[in-house]
Design a protein around this motif. Structure first.
Motif, PDB file in Angstrom:
ATOM      1  N   LEU A  72      70.295  25.923  33.876  1.00 18.50           N
ATOM      2  CA  LEU A  72      70.614  27.275  33.435  1.00 18.50           C
ATOM      3  C   LEU A  72      69.905  27.585  32.122  1.00 18.50           C
ATOM      4  CD1 LEU A  72      72.412  29.906  33.566  1.00 18.50           C
ATOM      5  CD2 LEU A  72      74.008  28.658  32.109  1.00 18.50           C
ATOM      6  N   ALA A  73      69.972  26.646  31.169  1.00 22.03           N
ATOM      7  CA  ALA A  73      69.344  26.851  29.859  1.00 22.03           C
ATOM      8  C   ALA A  73      67.839  27.025  29.997  1.00 22.03           C
ATOM      9  CB  ALA A  73      69.667  25.680  28.938  1.00 22.03           C
ATOM     10  N   ILE A  74      67.219  26.172  30.823  1.00 18.75           N
ATOM     11  CA  ILE A  74      65.760  26.247  31.018  1.00 18.75           C
ATOM     12  C   ILE A  74      65.365  27.586  31.625  1.00 18.75           C
ATOM     13  CG2 ILE A  74      63.846  25.306  32.385  1.00 18.75           C
ATOM     14  CD1 ILE A  74      65.236  22.539  32.056  1.00 18.75           C
ATOM     15  N   THR A  75      66.073  27.996  32.679  1.00 21.97           N
ATOM     16  CA  THR A  75      65.757  29.263  33.354  1.00 21.97           C
ATOM     17  C   THR A  75      65.961  30.448  32.416  1.00 21.97           C
ATOM     18  OG1 THR A  75      66.513  28.278  35.432  1.00 21.97           O
ATOM     19  CG2 THR A  75      66.220  30.668  35.382  1.00 21.97           C
ATOM     20  N   GLU A 273      67.722  29.175  45.433  1.00 18.94           N
ATOM     21  CA  GLU A 273      69.027  29.819  45.577  1.00 18.94           C
ATOM     22  C   GLU A 273      69.763  29.929  44.248  1.00 18.94           C
ATOM     23  OE1 GLU A 273      71.153  27.780  48.639  1.00 18.94           O
ATOM     24  OE2 GLU A 273      69.918  28.641  50.250  1.00 18.94           O
ATOM     25  N   PHE A 274      69.324  29.165  43.249  1.00 22.97           N
ATOM     26  CA  PHE A 274      69.888  29.264  41.904  1.00 22.97           C
ATOM     27  C   PHE A 274      69.106  30.247  41.045  1.00 22.97           C
ATOM     28  CE2 PHE A 274      69.838  27.859  37.443  1.00 22.97           C
ATOM     29  CZ  PHE A 274      71.194  27.900  37.141  1.00 22.97           C
ATOM     30  N   VAL A 275      67.781  30.125  41.041  1.00 17.01           N
ATOM     31  CA  VAL A 275      66.925  30.877  40.112  1.00 17.01           C
ATOM     32  C   VAL A 275      66.796  32.345  40.512  1.00 17.01           C
ATOM     33  CG1 VAL A 275      64.591  31.098  39.168  1.00 17.01           C
ATOM     34  CG2 VAL A 275      65.644  28.840  39.381  1.00 17.01           C
ATOM     35  N   VAL A 276      66.561  32.627  41.775  1.00 13.07           N
ATOM     36  CA  VAL A 276      66.286  34.011  42.191  1.00 13.07           C
ATOM     37  C   VAL A 276      67.482  34.934  41.928  1.00 13.07           C
ATOM     38  CG1 VAL A 276      65.781  35.502  44.166  1.00 13.07           C
ATOM     39  CG2 VAL A 276      64.459  33.410  43.815  1.00 13.07           C
ATOM     40  N   PRO A 277      68.715  34.576  42.337  1.00  6.55           N
ATOM     41  CA  PRO A 277      69.849  35.461  42.002  1.00  6.55           C
ATOM     42  C   PRO A 277      70.114  35.550  40.502  1.00  6.55           C
ATOM     43  CG  PRO A 277      70.414  33.970  43.794  1.00  6.55           C
ATOM     44  CD  PRO A 277      69.127  33.476  43.218  1.00  6.55           C
ATOM     45  N   LEU A 278      69.942  34.434  39.774  1.00 10.64           N
ATOM     46  CA  LEU A 278      70.161  34.456  38.322  1.00 10.64           C
ATOM     47  C   LEU A 278      69.160  35.376  37.639  1.00 10.64           C
ATOM     48  CD1 LEU A 278      71.517  33.372  35.725  1.00 10.64           C
ATOM     49  CD2 LEU A 278      69.870  31.485  35.778  1.00 10.64           C
ATOM     50  N   GLY A 372      58.339  38.905  39.077  1.00 15.23           N
ATOM     51  CA  GLY A 372      58.384  37.921  38.003  1.00 15.23           C
ATOM     52  C   GLY A 372      59.422  36.846  38.239  1.00 15.23           C
ATOM     53  N   ASP A 373      60.524  37.206  38.945  1.00 14.94           N
ATOM     54  CA  ASP A 373      61.566  36.217  39.256  1.00 14.94           C
ATOM     55  C   ASP A 373      60.996  35.056  40.070  1.00 14.94           C
ATOM     56  OD1 ASP A 373      63.217  38.022  38.017  1.00 14.94           O
ATOM     57  OD2 ASP A 373      64.209  38.706  39.853  1.00 14.94           O
ATOM     58  N   ASN A 374      60.115  35.359  41.015  1.00 17.39           N
ATOM     59  CA  ASN A 374      59.554  34.300  41.848  1.00 17.39           C
ATOM     60  C   ASN A 374      58.500  33.484  41.112  1.00 17.39           C
ATOM     61  OD1 ASN A 374      60.860  33.937  44.283  1.00 17.39           O
ATOM     62  ND2 ASN A 374      59.890  35.703  45.245  1.00 17.39           N
ATOM     63  N   ALA A 375      57.832  34.096  40.135  1.00 13.70           N
ATOM     64  CA  ALA A 375      56.931  33.317  39.285  1.00 13.70           C
ATOM     65  C   ALA A 375      57.739  32.294  38.483  1.00 13.70           C
ATOM     66  CB  ALA A 375      56.152  34.240  38.356  1.00 13.70           C
ATOM     67  N   ILE A 376      58.880  32.711  37.963  1.00 14.93           N
ATOM     68  CA  ILE A 376      59.758  31.796  37.223  1.00 14.93           C
ATOM     69  C   ILE A 376      60.299  30.711  38.148  1.00 14.93           C
ATOM     70  CG2 ILE A 376      61.989  31.636  36.024  1.00 14.93           C
ATOM     71  CD1 ILE A 376      61.403  34.352  34.777  1.00 14.93           C
ATOM     72  N   VAL A 380      60.287  26.752  37.306  1.00 19.42           N
ATOM     73  CA  VAL A 380      61.536  25.981  37.215  1.00 19.42           C
ATOM     74  C   VAL A 380      61.561  24.890  38.288  1.00 19.42           C
ATOM     75  CG1 VAL A 380      64.051  26.098  37.407  1.00 19.42           C
ATOM     76  CG2 VAL A 380      62.812  27.888  36.188  1.00 19.42           C
ATOM     77  N   ASP A 381      61.042  25.176  39.461  1.00 19.11           N
ATOM     78  CA  ASP A 381      61.002  24.171  40.528  1.00 19.11           C
ATOM     79  C   ASP A 381      60.180  22.959  40.107  1.00 19.11           C
ATOM     80  OD1 ASP A 381      61.664  23.319  43.201  1.00 19.11           O
ATOM     81  OD2 ASP A 381      59.600  23.745  43.777  1.00 19.11           O
TER      82      ASP A 381
END
Length: 392
Positions: A72-75, A273-278, A372-376, A380-381
């Motif tokens: 969470l902190a990294i994202t 499933e964690f990063v995209v909704p966040l 941009g969410d998918n670039a992140i 993160v992956d």
């Protein structure tokens, strides 16, 4: 029979056209009637702004505090850095390009807001319960406190308050915005300023879309460089998400399609499933570009000085405030009204023009956000695989 629901953008365009016709062909008393409505609505909006901040920032911070630890902190840090890069990129481009075609308009002068605009028949004062900065401090204290405590009582109260505030936005503020903007344009037309303002609208719109596309290319370039994935492939896979966001005008509604885009990019299931909704909630790079550019345009129209010091503080706070953006069309600009008022000194006319400018490109801003969410997600992956982190 199904009820016919005209979208916000068509209503906004119709309101601008109607406002121009009213200002051009109807007598001054009719324009003053709209000015009276604008005065009352503007005062109510000023009253609601601190409530919007508390209602959305406090639970937003509390929810972030209950996430999946390091991941969470990294994202969150990556999303915030991306937002800041977008904001300062918009500042650099805008301060170099906008002065070429934007000049001071006395209709939006912060010092003399009524120099040309007609005055309302009467005014009704609706003083806010507390100031914008007080609202931000209260929201941070409540949000951090709720994130630290295990009890849910206060969180449930604040969450219900958030629902009330969102209902006010959806059922009252958003439906009345076209009337408010029609009144502003009627008054501008009567003052003889509307032609130049509309000319500015078009040029600012084109500049914003160009910056959106540029920042998407930059985000995927960095993500591809770090993750080792093909930039061309990632951009091609993102097209369905981009087009869906333009159609839905909602980051949340685009999540299912964006998850499929992330899957096609090879992002692991748990991470996507964690990063995209966040990131649909905390990463609004497109909205930040739009708000920064539009605010600079309005400041130039108003004859207000645009300085790096003032805009740097605004961009830094905007990155935090975007977490509070409610999930309705124009939610980002509604969440930003407070800092536009407190940090940039915007009055009623400036805020109305900001809303109009923002809503005309909201679909494209949302498309930039979700891309941009998918670039992140790619970044993160890769970090998660190296650090052997897993989403909760």
């Amino acid at each position: 029979m199904k009820s016919f629901n005209l979208g916000l953008l068509p209503r906004l365009i119709a309101a601008i056209i109607l406002g121009i016709l009213i200002g051009a062909f109807l007598p001054a008393p009719v324009v003053r009637l709209f000015a009276t409505f604008n005065s009352i609505f503007g005062n109510f909006l000023s009253f609601a702004i601190p409530l919007i901040i508390v209602g959305f920032v406090a639970p937003g911070i509390a929810e972030l505090g209950n996430g999946a630890g390091k991941l969470l902190a990294i994202t969150t840090v990556i999303a915030y850095i991306s937002t800041l890069i977008s904001g300062f990129f918009a500042f650099t481009v805008s301060t170099n390009v906008l002065p070429k075609f934007i000049h001071y308009s006395s209709s939006f002068s912060a010092a003399n807001p009524e120099e040309k605009l007609l005055k309302p028949f009467f005014t009704i004062e609706i003083p806010p319960l507390f100031g914008v900065m007080s609202a931000l401090v209260i929201a941070f204290i409540l949000g951090i406190g709720m994130a630290s405590l295990k009890e849910k009582n206060l969180y449930n109260v604040v969450s219900e308050f958030q629902k009330i505030v969102q209902m006010v936005i959806e059922k009252l503020i958003i439906p009345l915005l076209p009337v408010h903007i029609a009144g502003i344009f009627a008054n501008m037309t009567h003052a003889g300023e509307v032609a130049r303002i509309l000319s500015v609208f078009g040029k600012v719109f084109v500049l914003i879309i160009a910056m959106h596309l540029t920042i998407i290319l930059f985000q995927f370039f960095v993500a591809s460089l770090y993750s080792g994935k093909s930039m061309i492939m990632a951009l091609r896979n993102q097209i369905p998400g981009y087009l869906t966001a333009i159609g839905t005008q909602s980051s949340a509604a685009t999540i299912p399609v964006n998850l499929e885009c992330a899957k096609n990019n090879g992002v692991s299931e748990g991470i996507r499933e964690f990063v995209v909704p966040l990131c649909a909630t905390i990463h609004l790079s497109g909205s930040t570009i739009t708000l920064t550019t539009c605010s600079i345009a309005v400041m130039m129209l108003s004859g207000m000085p645009v300085t790096l010091g003032k805009m740097a503080g605004f961009i830094l706070m905007l990155g935090v405030t975007m977490v509070a953006a409610p999930g309705v069309p124009g939610g980002a600009v509604m969440a930003a009204l407070g800092i536009l008022q407190s940090m940039l000194g915007f009055g009623e006319a400036q805020l109305a023009l900001m809303i109009a400018l923002y809503l005309t490109q909201d679909s494209f801003g949302t498309a930039c956000n979700v891309s941009g969410d998918n670039a992140i997600a790619l970044i993160v992956d890769k970090i998660a695989s190296r650090m052997k982190l897993k989403a909760a």
